[in-house]
Design a protein around this motif. Structure first.
Motif, PDB file in Angstrom:
ATOM      1  N   GLY A 271       3.076   1.292  -7.048  1.00 61.38           N
ATOM      2  CA  GLY A 271       1.074   1.021  -7.431  1.00 61.38           C
ATOM      3  C   GLY A 271       0.572   0.668  -5.356  1.00 61.38           C
ATOM      4  O   GLY A 271      -0.850   0.720  -4.993  1.00 61.38           O
ATOM      5  N   THR A 272       0.963   1.821  -4.319  1.00 61.09           N
ATOM      6  CA  THR A 272       0.672   1.843  -3.018  1.00 61.09           C
ATOM      7  C   THR A 272      -0.331   3.015  -3.060  1.00 61.09           C
ATOM      8  O   THR A 272       0.760   4.378  -3.751  1.00 61.09           O
ATOM      9  N   MET A 273      -1.516   3.168  -3.835  1.00 64.73           N
ATOM     10  CA  MET A 273      -1.817   4.609  -3.879  1.00 64.73           C
ATOM     11  C   MET A 273      -2.658   5.621  -2.257  1.00 64.73           C
ATOM     12  O   MET A 273      -3.886   4.597  -1.933  1.00 64.73           O
ATOM     13  N   SER A 274      -3.406   6.466  -2.535  1.00 67.84           N
ATOM     14  CA  SER A 274      -4.093   7.491  -1.989  1.00 67.84           C
ATOM     15  C   SER A 274      -4.038   6.975  -0.379  1.00 67.84           C
ATOM     16  O   SER A 274      -3.316   7.165   0.207  1.00 67.84           O
ATOM     17  N   ALA A 275      -5.215   5.903  -0.213  1.00 64.32           N
ATOM     18  CA  ALA A 275      -5.380   5.667   1.282  1.00 64.32           C
ATOM     19  C   ALA A 275      -4.425   4.567   2.088  1.00 64.32           C
ATOM     20  O   ALA A 275      -3.940   4.519   3.010  1.00 64.32           O
TER      21      ALA A 275
ATOM     22  N   GLU B  97      -1.560   4.306   1.207  1.00 64.84           N
ATOM     23  CA  GLU B  97      -0.398   5.953   1.197  1.00 64.84           C
ATOM     24  C   GLU B  97      -1.061   6.599   2.517  1.00 64.84           C
ATOM     25  O   GLU B  97       0.822   6.492   3.577  1.00 64.84           O
ATOM     26  N   ASP B  98      -1.886   6.879   2.786  1.00 67.18           N
ATOM     27  CA  ASP B  98      -2.051   6.915   4.559  1.00 67.18           C
ATOM     28  C   ASP B  98      -1.842   6.430   5.126  1.00 67.18           C
ATOM     29  O   ASP B  98      -0.753   6.687   5.880  1.00 67.18           O
ATOM     30  N   PHE B  99      -2.140   4.677   5.118  1.00 66.16           N
ATOM     31  CA  PHE B  99      -1.530   4.052   6.278  1.00 66.16           C
ATOM     32  C   PHE B  99       0.126   3.585   5.917  1.00 66.16           C
ATOM     33  O   PHE B  99       0.674   3.805   7.619  1.00 66.16           O
TER      34      PHE B  99
ATOM     35  N   THR C 289       5.972   5.855  -3.295  1.00 70.60           N
ATOM     36  CA  THR C 289       4.896   5.709  -3.766  1.00 70.60           C
ATOM     37  C   THR C 289       3.996   6.445  -4.325  1.00 70.60           C
ATOM     38  O   THR C 289       5.273   7.494  -4.925  1.00 70.60           O
ATOM     39  N   TRP C 290       2.766   5.740  -5.073  1.00 71.08           N
ATOM     40  CA  TRP C 290       2.552   7.008  -5.787  1.00 71.08           C
ATOM     41  C   TRP C 290       2.333   9.048  -6.314  1.00 71.08           C
ATOM     42  O   TRP C 290       2.518   9.157  -7.149  1.00 71.08           O
ATOM     43  N   GLY C 291       1.259   9.487  -4.901  1.00 68.45           N
ATOM     44  CA  GLY C 291       1.961   9.931  -4.587  1.00 68.45           C
ATOM     45  C   GLY C 291       0.676  11.618  -4.829  1.00 68.45           C
ATOM     46  O   GLY C 291       0.124  12.192  -5.010  1.00 68.45           O
ATOM     47  N   GLY C 292      -0.643  10.645  -4.505  1.00 66.66           N
ATOM     48  CA  GLY C 292      -1.965  11.399  -4.184  1.00 66.66           C
ATOM     49  C   GLY C 292      -2.372  11.690  -2.962  1.00 66.66           C
ATOM     50  O   GLY C 292      -2.631  10.322  -2.419  1.00 66.66           O
ATOM     51  N   ALA C 293      -2.475  12.239  -2.219  1.00 62.14           N
ATOM     52  CA  ALA C 293      -2.828  12.546  -0.555  1.00 62.14           C
ATOM     53  C   ALA C 293      -4.717  13.869  -0.545  1.00 62.14           C
ATOM     54  O   ALA C 293      -4.497  13.889   0.507  1.00 62.14           O
TER      55      ALA C 293
ATOM     56  N   THR D  35       5.124  13.959  -3.777  1.00 56.45           N
ATOM     57  CA  THR D  35       6.046  13.195  -3.684  1.00 56.45           C
ATOM     58  C   THR D  35       6.341  11.476  -2.805  1.00 56.45           C
ATOM     59  O   THR D  35       7.383  10.771  -3.474  1.00 56.45           O
ATOM     60  N   GLY D  36       5.017  11.335  -2.981  1.00 60.25           N
ATOM     61  CA  GLY D  36       4.669   9.894  -2.270  1.00 60.25           C
ATOM     62  C   GLY D  36       5.541   9.482  -0.573  1.00 60.25           C
ATOM     63  O   GLY D  36       5.648  10.360   0.166  1.00 60.25           O
ATOM     64  N   VAL D  37       5.261   8.208  -0.094  1.00 56.81           N
ATOM     65  CA  VAL D  37       6.052   7.781   0.521  1.00 56.81           C
ATOM     66  C   VAL D  37       7.512   7.295   0.290  1.00 56.81           C
ATOM     67  O   VAL D  37       7.198   7.013  -0.386  1.00 56.81           O
ATOM     68  N   ILE D  38       8.114   8.154   1.001  1.00 50.82           N
ATOM     69  CA  ILE D  38       9.503   7.493   1.035  1.00 50.82           C
ATOM     70  C   ILE D  38      10.143   6.955   1.702  1.00 50.82           C
ATOM     71  O   ILE D  38      10.208   6.674   3.207  1.00 50.82           O
ATOM     72  N   PRO D  39      10.668   5.737   1.097  1.00 52.70           N
ATOM     73  CA  PRO D  39      10.662   3.960   2.174  1.00 52.70           C
ATOM     74  C   PRO D  39      11.981   4.249   2.565  1.00 52.70           C
ATOM     75  O   PRO D  39      13.153   5.480   2.894  1.00 52.70           O
TER      76      PRO D  39
END
Length: 363
Positions: free
Chosen positions: A265-269, A271-273, A290-294, A327-331
């Protein structure tokens, strides 16, 4: 031709445009809030409308999509579907938009890309001019429902709390334009400044504006820092995003531990943060991928009742030289989303007590 200031991924415009939650899930997510509460009449389409929407979509993709070779591949598939008569029996706007989106995603799974049906008349691409840069300018141009919503809303700053005397908690559901949220961010960071460690919860963050991401990151660095670049296809120029010298509230600084909760549910901006803080080794990310939209996107008119959201820019981290698209942000520390907060709180308390080190950020 000037672009509309309704910029999506990432780039939310308050209450008007949502973020596509998953590939193919387009329709009510792109609706204004008031249309979702009171569903408008359906759009009836005929052969001429289908043909115009498809022809214009192909043209707009070739002109604006950040990967021209992929735009050509999409065109080939859409034309093949057209020749096969796949769209001939579609007489309802949302169904046509949904089918075109599915066919596009069959070629490229760019999560910000979608075709949308609108019951109202879609304005020309250059109707709104450049984006507003101040709240006063935004107030002059925003529709009344948006202005009212901004006045009563928490603007994405959902919770600011202390989990005990030493640990702070900040929950954000969006990154609205910086001139709307700067006071909210400042008040939140002032309240959290006395904590020794901070948890930032982005598990349900739908995205927003990159300027606001840069503003919030500014609270967690000690000096001027280059955070992210966004390359624009039309200009061929990459805009650099730097930390803000005077963000407005008390800086948290570059030393105290920060943990970010993230997931699908962590998307776009959002994910940017998370990606930027992780790349700076300024935070430890806990949760799921995360979602994976950059790719920042904008709406382009396809006809009276259709528009396409087309990514015409892409994020490029000056640190990784890449981004989180696909890919999303990998924890740094995997955890089920419903367990992430408890895990972060436990690890942070142990860290502050000196009994357990955190996993290295940005692995």
């Amino acid at each position: 031709m000037k672009k509309k200031w309704i910029v999506i991924p990432s780039l939310l415009v308050l209450a008007v445009v949502g973020v596509v939650a998953a590939a193919g899930a387009t329709q009510p997510m792109w609706r204004p809030l008031w249309e979702r509460v009171n569903p408008p009449p359906k759009v009836v389409v005929d052969r001429a409308m289908r043909t115009k929407a498809l022809d214009t979509l192909v043209a707009k993709l070739n002109e604006n999509y950040i990967f021209p070779d992929k735009a050509k591949e999409i065109e080939k598939v859409l034309r093949q579907r057209q020749q096969e008569g796949k769209y001939d029996g579609i007489t309802e706007g949302e169904q046509l938009a949904r089918q075109l989106t599915e066919d596009i995603h069959g070629v490229v799974k760019d999560l910000h890309m979608a075709v949308v049906s609108s019951p109202g008349m879609v304005p020309p691409d250059d109707a709104l001019g450049p984006p507003p840069s101040t709240r006063a300018e935004w107030e002059e141009r925003a529709p009344l429902p948006m202005r009212l919503f901004a006045r009563v809303s928490d603007l994405g700053v959902e919770k600011v709390d202390h989990l005990g005397p030493r640990v702070g908690y900040l929950k954000l559901s969006a990154f609205h334009p910086h001139f709307l949220v700067e006071e909210k961010f400042a008040a939140a960071m002032d309240k959290l400044a006395d904590t020794d460690g901070l948890i930032i919860d982005l598990r349900e963050n739908g995205g927003g504006a990159p300027d606001s991401v840069a503003l919030l990151v500014s609270y967690f660095v000690d000096g001027r820092t280059r955070l992210n670049d966004i390359w624009d296809r039309k200009t061929g120029v990459a805009k650099q995003f730097w930390s803000v010298d005077k963000p407005g509230g008390k800086r948290y600084g570059g030393k105290k531990p920060v943990m970010i909760l993230a997931g699908p549910g962590t998307m776009s901006a959002g994910e940017d943060f998370a990606y930027t803080m992780q790349a700076l080794k300024r935070a430890t990310v806990i949760g799921e991928r995360t979602w994976g939209g950059a790719h920042p996107a904008r709406p382009y008119r396809l006809g009276d009742h259709f528009f396409a959201v087309i990514p015409d820019a892409r994020s490029i981290s000056p640190i990784t030289r890449s981004n989180w698209e696909g890919t999303g942000v990998i924890p740094d520390i995997p955890a089920a989303p419903d367990k992430a907060l408890a895990m972060a709180e436990d690890l942070l308390r142990r860290r502050l007590q000196g009994s357990a080190p955190l996993a290295a950020a940005g692995h």
